[in-house]
Design a protein around this motif. Structure first.
Motif, PDB file in Angstrom:
ATOM      1  N   GLY A  24       0.884  -1.094   0.012  1.00 37.27           N
ATOM      2  CA  GLY A  24       0.175   0.045   0.038  1.00 37.27           C
ATOM      3  C   GLY A  24       1.012   1.256  -0.218  1.00 37.27           C
ATOM      4  O   GLY A  24       2.007   1.119  -0.246  1.00 37.27           O
ATOM      5  N   THR A  25       0.344   2.451   0.372  1.00 39.84           N
ATOM      6  CA  THR A  25       0.901   3.739   0.359  1.00 39.84           C
ATOM      7  C   THR A  25       0.537   4.359   1.809  1.00 39.84           C
ATOM      8  O   THR A  25      -0.581   3.962   2.386  1.00 39.84           O
TER       9      THR A  25
ATOM     10  N   GLN B  91      -3.412   3.552   3.012  1.00 37.43           N
ATOM     11  CA  GLN B  91      -3.989   2.259   2.316  1.00 37.43           C
ATOM     12  C   GLN B  91      -3.313   1.101   2.475  1.00 37.43           C
ATOM     13  O   GLN B  91      -2.191   1.165   1.712  1.00 37.43           O
ATOM     14  N   SER B  92      -3.845   0.312   2.628  1.00 33.93           N
ATOM     15  CA  SER B  92      -3.083  -1.077   2.546  1.00 33.93           C
ATOM     16  C   SER B  92      -3.933  -2.320   2.325  1.00 33.93           C
ATOM     17  O   SER B  92      -5.036  -2.299   2.455  1.00 33.93           O
ATOM     18  N   PHE B  93      -3.252  -3.434   1.651  1.00 31.44           N
ATOM     19  CA  PHE B  93      -3.858  -4.385   1.356  1.00 31.44           C
ATOM     20  C   PHE B  93      -3.069  -5.843   1.759  1.00 31.44           C
ATOM     21  O   PHE B  93      -2.058  -5.661   1.621  1.00 31.44           O
ATOM     22  N   GLN B  94      -3.734  -6.653   2.414  1.00 31.92           N
ATOM     23  CA  GLN B  94      -3.139  -7.832   2.955  1.00 31.92           C
ATOM     24  C   GLN B  94      -3.561  -9.198   2.290  1.00 31.92           C
ATOM     25  O   GLN B  94      -4.910  -9.420   1.975  1.00 31.92           O
ATOM     26  N   THR B  95      -2.643 -10.081   1.882  1.00 31.69           N
ATOM     27  CA  THR B  95      -2.857 -11.364   1.366  1.00 31.69           C
ATOM     28  C   THR B  95      -2.020 -12.302   1.961  1.00 31.69           C
ATOM     29  O   THR B  95      -0.862 -12.419   1.987  1.00 31.69           O
ATOM     30  N   PRO B  96      -2.697 -13.484   2.349  1.00 33.63           N
ATOM     31  CA  PRO B  96      -3.943 -13.508   2.730  1.00 33.63           C
ATOM     32  C   PRO B  96      -4.307 -12.787   3.995  1.00 33.63           C
ATOM     33  O   PRO B  96      -3.679 -12.502   4.785  1.00 33.63           O
TER      34      PRO B  96
ATOM     35  N   ASP C 110      -8.423   1.010   5.491  1.00 32.86           N
ATOM     36  CA  ASP C 110      -7.994   2.446   4.872  1.00 32.86           C
ATOM     37  C   ASP C 110      -8.331   3.229   6.074  1.00 32.86           C
ATOM     38  O   ASP C 110      -9.070   3.365   7.033  1.00 32.86           O
ATOM     39  N   THR C 111      -7.005   3.996   6.581  1.00 32.94           N
ATOM     40  CA  THR C 111      -6.780   4.719   7.547  1.00 32.94           C
ATOM     41  C   THR C 111      -6.510   6.160   7.589  1.00 32.94           C
ATOM     42  O   THR C 111      -5.766   6.560   6.900  1.00 32.94           O
ATOM     43  N   HIS C 112      -7.400   7.036   8.245  1.00 32.53           N
ATOM     44  CA  HIS C 112      -6.978   8.341   8.038  1.00 32.53           C
ATOM     45  C   HIS C 112      -6.760   9.035   9.585  1.00 32.53           C
ATOM     46  O   HIS C 112      -7.666   8.627  10.668  1.00 32.53           O
ATOM     47  N   SER C 113      -5.673   9.680   9.616  1.00 39.53           N
ATOM     48  CA  SER C 113      -5.134  10.283  11.282  1.00 39.53           C
ATOM     49  C   SER C 113      -4.825  11.449  11.110  1.00 39.53           C
ATOM     50  O   SER C 113      -4.546  12.110  10.060  1.00 39.53           O
TER      51      SER C 113
ATOM     52  N   THR D 108      -4.461  13.096  19.041  1.00 40.46           N
ATOM     53  CA  THR D 108      -4.533  12.458  17.903  1.00 40.46           C
ATOM     54  C   THR D 108      -6.156  11.914  17.684  1.00 40.46           C
ATOM     55  O   THR D 108      -6.742  11.781  18.692  1.00 40.46           O
ATOM     56  N   HIS D 109      -6.310  11.760  16.586  1.00 44.16           N
ATOM     57  CA  HIS D 109      -7.478  11.050  16.270  1.00 44.16           C
ATOM     58  C   HIS D 109      -7.301  10.317  14.751  1.00 44.16           C
ATOM     59  O   HIS D 109      -6.711  10.632  13.979  1.00 44.16           O
ATOM     60  N   SER D 110      -7.625   8.954  14.638  1.00 46.25           N
ATOM     61  CA  SER D 110      -7.735   7.995  13.732  1.00 46.25           C
ATOM     62  C   SER D 110      -8.793   7.425  13.618  1.00 46.25           C
ATOM     63  O   SER D 110      -9.655   6.934  14.452  1.00 46.25           O
ATOM     64  N   LEU D 111      -9.242   7.136  12.289  1.00 50.63           N
ATOM     65  CA  LEU D 111     -10.567   6.511  11.777  1.00 50.63           C
ATOM     66  C   LEU D 111      -9.956   5.391  10.829  1.00 50.63           C
ATOM     67  O   LEU D 111      -9.540   5.590   9.797  1.00 50.63           O
ATOM     68  N   ARG D 112     -10.059   4.189  11.267  1.00 45.36           N
ATOM     69  CA  ARG D 112      -9.608   3.026  10.487  1.00 45.36           C
ATOM     70  C   ARG D 112     -10.933   2.171   9.936  1.00 45.36           C
ATOM     71  O   ARG D 112     -11.576   1.774  10.806  1.00 45.36           O
TER      72      ARG D 112
END
Length: 765
Positions: free
Chosen positions: A262-263, A303-308, A316-319, A355-359
Motif C-alpha cells: 500500500g501507500t 491504504q493497505s492490502f493484505q494477502t491472505p 483505509d486509515t485516516h489520522s 490524535t485522532h484516527s479512523l480505520r
C-alpha cells in the motif's frame, strides 16, 4: 525489494551539475596563487568573496603570515574544543547551515560516531556510538524536553551551536552512557542581525516550502540585547508500504507467506519560535528570558492490502495529530565577589498532544466495512525546573569549583476515547480511558577543574540524582524510586605546554533511567488479534513497574592533534561496562485480559553487557599538508563499534540498534574565479543484525546517503544555496526474526527512498 528506476534529469539537478562543472574548470583555469591569498572554503552566505591581493608575497613569507593569523583566532569551535577538559565537540552556525539541511538529524549524522534511525534523508532518532533507546542524553539549552518532542521538530535555523560531549559531566548530568547532545538555541548578541531565509524543497513531486526570520539587536546601551527567530515550514511525503511475513512450521517444514502492500501519505505544517531577551541589571548582575514555542499539525492517509487477510483484506486509515509545546526559561546571574558567581535558572512549560484516527477494514470485497475503529486521545504535559549553581575561582591555585542543586518535575494526563463498531475498544474496557503519571527528579553535584601544571588539566566531579515516578490508572497504579551516585574524572595531558597535541583520559560512571511509559504496566492490546490467542510477531505490549536503572562504568582515551589552519585529527577509544541492562522481551504469559495465554512484549532487566569502540576523525584543508594543493576543506570520520550482551546467544548479541560502525566523508571548495562554494558528503552505515533475546532478532538494511550543495554569494548580503539529499537513493528495509519452539516468523518491511532537492535564498537586510 528492488525498485530501481532510470535517472531522469531534474532542473535542480542540472543546476547543481553545472556548478560542479564550473568547480572542476576553476581548478585548472586560475592563475597561480599563494595559500595565504586563497579564500577560506566554507564561507557563510553573507560573507563576500575574498578580494585578490594586487601583489603577492614570496611563498615562505605568505605561509608564515597565515600561520600567525590562525593562531590568534582563539574563538573558533576547534579552539573551544581544545580548551575543554572534558571531551567536547562544538558545531557552530557555519557547519550547521553548510548543506542547507531541513532537520537536525541530517546535520548530526555527519559527526563522528553519530547514527540516525529511519529512512535515508529523513533524519530520525539520534544515537551516539550506535546506541539507541535513551543511551544518548538530548538537551535543549541544557534542559530535557517533554514527551512527544524530538529534535527533528527543531529547524536548524533556530540553532546557534551543537555541543557533543562524549563522556558525562556533573553539571550536564550522568544520564549519558553513550554521551550528551546539547542544542543551544540562537543567542542574543550585541551585533545587529536581520536575516531572512526562503526555501522550497521537493521530493517525489511534493513541495515543501520553508521560511525563517532571525532578528538580533540591542535593547539599550547598557548591555541589553534580544534575539527572535521564527520558522514556518510544510512537509509532505508519500511512502510505499511493503511487508512480507513468512511463517515456517519447525515440525513439518511447511511455510505460509502473508504480504501487506500500500501507500502512506503524510502532510505536516509547523511553526517554531524562540527568543532570548537579556538585560544588565547592574554592574554585577544580568537577567535573561527565553520563550520557546513548537507547534505542528499533520494528517496521514494509509491504504493497505493484505494477502491472505487475517481479519481483513484491505484497510483505509485516516489520522490527524496536533502537538504544541510552550516553555519559558529565566536565568539570573550575579557576581558575589571578584571570583564568585551565583546563577539561578528556572522554567515552566506545557505540551499538548491530540490524535485522532479512523480505520475502516474490508473483507472479501464487500462494500461495507467489516470493522470500524474510531480512536481519539488528548494528552497534556506540565513541566517545571529549578537550578541553582555557585561558581568560585580559587587563586592562585587556579581551582575552579562549581556546585549545584537541581529539581525538575513533569506531570502527564491522557484521556482516550475508542469505539470499535460503535462499542468500547478492547483495552479501554479493561484498563479505563484516563491515565495520569508524574516524575520528580532531584540532583546535587560538585565539580573541580584545575591545572596541576602547564602540561596537565584535570577535572573531578560527583553527582547524586534521584528519580521518583508514579502513575494512576485503573488497576495499574505504579510507584518507582531510584537514585544513583556518579563519580566522574577527566584529564588532559600535553607533551609540551605549547604543543598542538594532547591526550584525553576519562573514568566515569553513568546511567540510563527507565522511561515513564516503560514503568507503567498498563497493557496495549494488539489490534490484529484483539481477542483469543495472538502470535509472537503481533504481541501485546506492557510496562514493568519493577525496572531498575542501568549503570555503566566507562573509560575513554583519546589523542588529538590540532592543525595550524584550524583542522583537527583525533583518535578516540571508549569502553562501557553496563549492569542491569534493560531490553524488551517477548514471552507467552498468562494475562488478566484474556482467558488464554497471549504473547506480551515488556521491558526487563536481563543482565550485563559491554561495549567498546574506536572513533577516527580528520578535518583539515588539503594545503595543510601540500603547499601547492587546491585548498579543499575535507571532513572525514570512521567509527567502529562492538558490544555483547550476557545471556543471549551470539554472534549478534549486541546492544539494541548498534551497527558495526558508521563512516562519513565530505569535501567542499570555494572557487577562485567566482563567489561560489560547492561540496558534497557521503554517509554510510552497514547492514545490521541484532539478536535481541533468545527468541527475537532484528535486521536493518545498509544506509548510504550522498548529499551535495552549491552556494552562490550574489553579493555581500545575499546568497543562493542549492542542495540535494540522498542523491543515489537505495531501497530501505528492516525486519525481525522470531523463533519459538513451534515456528519461525520472518518479517521484512520497507520501501523506496527518494532524492530531496532544495533551493534556498538567504538574505541579510
Amino acid at each position: 525489494m528492488n525498485h530501481a528506476k532510470k535517472f531522469a534529469p531534474h532542473p535542480l539537478a542540472a543546476a547543481l551539475a553545472l556548478s560542479m562543472a564550473a568547480a572542476a574548470q576553476a581548478q585548472t583555469a586560475p592563475p597561480p596563487e599563494s595559500p595565504a591569498s586563497a579564500p577560506k572554503p566554507a564561507a557563510r552566505p553573507a560573507t563576500p568573496p575574498q578580494p585578490q591581493r594586487p601583489a603577492q608575497k614570496p611563498p615562505e613569507a605568505t605561509k608564515t603570515e597565515q600561520l600567525q593569523r590562525v593562531e590568534v583566532s582563539g574563538g573558533t569551535d576547534e579552539s573551544k574544543r581544545r580548551a575543554s577538559t572534558a571531551a567536547k565537540i562544538i558545531i557552530g552556525r557555519e557547519e550547521i547551515e553548510r548543506f542547507g539541511d531541513n532537520n537536525l538529524g541530517e546535520v548530526l549524522k555527519r559527526l563522528p560516531g553519530v547514527t540516525t534511525g529511519g529512512r535515508p534523508g529523513r533524519g530520525g532518532d539520534i544515537r551516539m556510538r550506535g546506541m539507541g533507546g535513551g543511551y544518548t542524553q538530548i538537551l535543549v539549552n541544557g534542559e530535557r524536553m517533554p514527551p512527544g518532542f524530538s529534535l527533528d521538530q527543531l529547524p536548524p535555523e533556530q540553532v546557534e551551536r551543537i555541543e557533543i560531549m562524549r563522556a558525562p559531566t556533573a553539571e550536564h548530568g550522568a544520564r549519558a552512557i553513550a554521551g550528551t547532545i546539547n542544542v543551544v538555541l540562537r543567542e542574543a548578541l550585541q551585533k545587529r542581525l536581520n536575516e531572512v531565509r526562503l526555501a522550497v524543497a521537493e521530493e517525489k513531486g511534493r513541495l515543501r516550502p520553508n521560511a525563517s526570520w532571525t532578528r538580533n539587536d540591542k535593547l539599550d546601551d547598557n548591555g541589553g540585547a534580544y534575539n527572535v527567530t521564527l520558522n514556518a515550514h510544510q512537509g509532505d511525503n508519500i511512502d510505499d508500504i511493503a511487508v512480507r511475513a513468512t511463517t515456517r512450521d519447525l515440525h513439518t517444514g511447511q511455510e505460509s507467506v502473508q504480504t501487506t502492500t500500500g501507500t502512506n501519505e503524510n502532510k505536516r505544517r509547523a511553526l517554531n519560535m524562540n527568543a532570548r531577551l537579556q538585560w544588565r541589571l547592574d554592574a554585577g548582575s544580568n537577567f535573561s528570558l527565553q520563550p520557546f514555542l513548537v507547534s505542528s499539525k499533520g494528517n496521514s492517509h494509509n491504504q493497505s492490502f493484505q494477502t491472505p487477510g487475517i481479519n481483513y483484506n484491505s484497510a483505509d486509515t485516516h489520522s490527524d495529530n496536533e502537538f504544541t509545546m510552550l516553555r519559558v526559561n529565566g536565568q539570573w546571574t550575579r557576581k558575589l565577589g571578584e571570583e564568585t558567581r551565583l546563577e539561578m535558572r528556572g522554567g515552566v512549560g506545557r505540551g499538548d498532544m491530540k490524535t485522532h484516527s479512523l480505520r475502516k477494514e474490508y473483507l472479501n470485497g464487500i462494500a461495507a466495512p467489516s470493522r470500524v475503529q474510531d480512536d481519539s486521545s488528548n494528552g497534556d504535559n506540565h513541566s517545571w525546573s529549578l537550578v541553582g549553581k555557585l561558581s568560585h575561582q580559587l587563586l592562585p591555585s587556579e581551582h575552579s569549583l562549581v556546585s549545584g542543586l537541581e529539581a525538575e518535575g513533569q506531570k502527564q494526563n491522557q484521556t482516550r476515547v475508542c469505539k470499535e463498531n460503535g462499542l468500547a475498544c478492547r483495552g479501554v474496557i479493561e484498563f479505563g480511558d484516563e491515565f495520569e503519571a508524574s516524575t520528580l527528579r532531584t540532583a546535587a553535584y560538585i565539580q573541580d577543574e584545575w591545572n596541576p601544571s602547564k602540561q596537565w588539566s584535570a577535572y573531578a566531579g560527583l553527582r547524586w540524582e534521584g528519580i521518583e515516578s508514579k502513575s494512576a490508572a485503573l488497576n495499574y497504579a505504579v510507584k518507582n524510586r531510584s537514585s544513583v551516585w556518579t563519580p566522574l574524572l577527566h584529564a588532559v595531558w600535553k607533551p609540551d605546554e605549547k604543543s598542538r597535541d594532547q591526550v584525553r583520559m576519562s573514568l566515569t560512571r553513568s546511567y540510563r533511567s527507565p522511561q515513564l511509559q516503560d514503568l507503567v504496566a498498563r497493557p496495549s492490546i494488539n489490534a490484529q488479534y484483539p481477542t483469543g490467542s495472538n502470535t509472537a510477531n503481533y504481541a501485546d505490549r506492557a510496562g514493568n513497574p519493577n525496572l531498575k536503572p542501568e549503570l555503566a562504568v566507562g573509560v575513554d582515551l583519546a589523542f588529538e592533534r590540532y592543525l595550524s589552519k584550524g583542522g583537527v585529527m583525533s583518535i578516540n577509544m571508549f569502553s562501557r561496562r553496563i549492569s542491569d541492562l534493560m531490553r524488551n522481551v517477548t514471552e507467552l504469559e498468562t494475562v488478566s485480559w484474556s482467558s488464554v495465554q497471549r504473547w506480551v512484549s515488556r521491558p526487563r532487566n536481563i543482565g550485563n553487557a559491554k561495549t567498546q569502540g574506536i572513533e577516527l576523525e580528520a578535518k583539515f584543508r588539503l594545503d595543510e599538508f601540500f603547499d601547492d594543493a587546491i585548498p579543499l576543506s575535507i571532513r572525514s570520520n570512521l567509527s567502529v563499534f562492538h558490544s555483547s550482551v550476557e545471556g543471549i546467544p551470539g554472534p549478534n548479541n549486541k546492544l539494541d540498534q548498534q551497527p558495526k560502525g558508521v563512516a562519513n566523508f565530505g569535501v567542499d571548495y570555494r572557487l577562485r574565479s567566482a563567489p561560489v562554494t560547492v561540496g558534497g558528503s557521503i554517509n554510510f552505515t552497514p547492514a545490521n543484525q541484532i539478536q535481541q533475546s533468545v527468541l527475537t532478532a532484528a535486521t536493518t538494511s545498509k544506509k548510504r546517503v550522498f548529499d551535495a550543495f552549491a552556494l552562490w554569494n550574489v553579493n555581500m548580503n545575499t546568497g543562493l544555496r542549492l542542495s540535494a539529499t540522498n542523491l543515489s537513493p537505495l531501497d530501505y528495509s528492516n525486519g525481525s526474526v522470531i523463533t519459538t519452539t513451534d515456528q519461525r516468523i520472518t518479517t521484512e518491511s520497507g520501501g523506496r527512498t527518494f532524492t530531496q532537492w532544495q533551493l534556498r535564498l538567504e538574505m541579510r537586510i
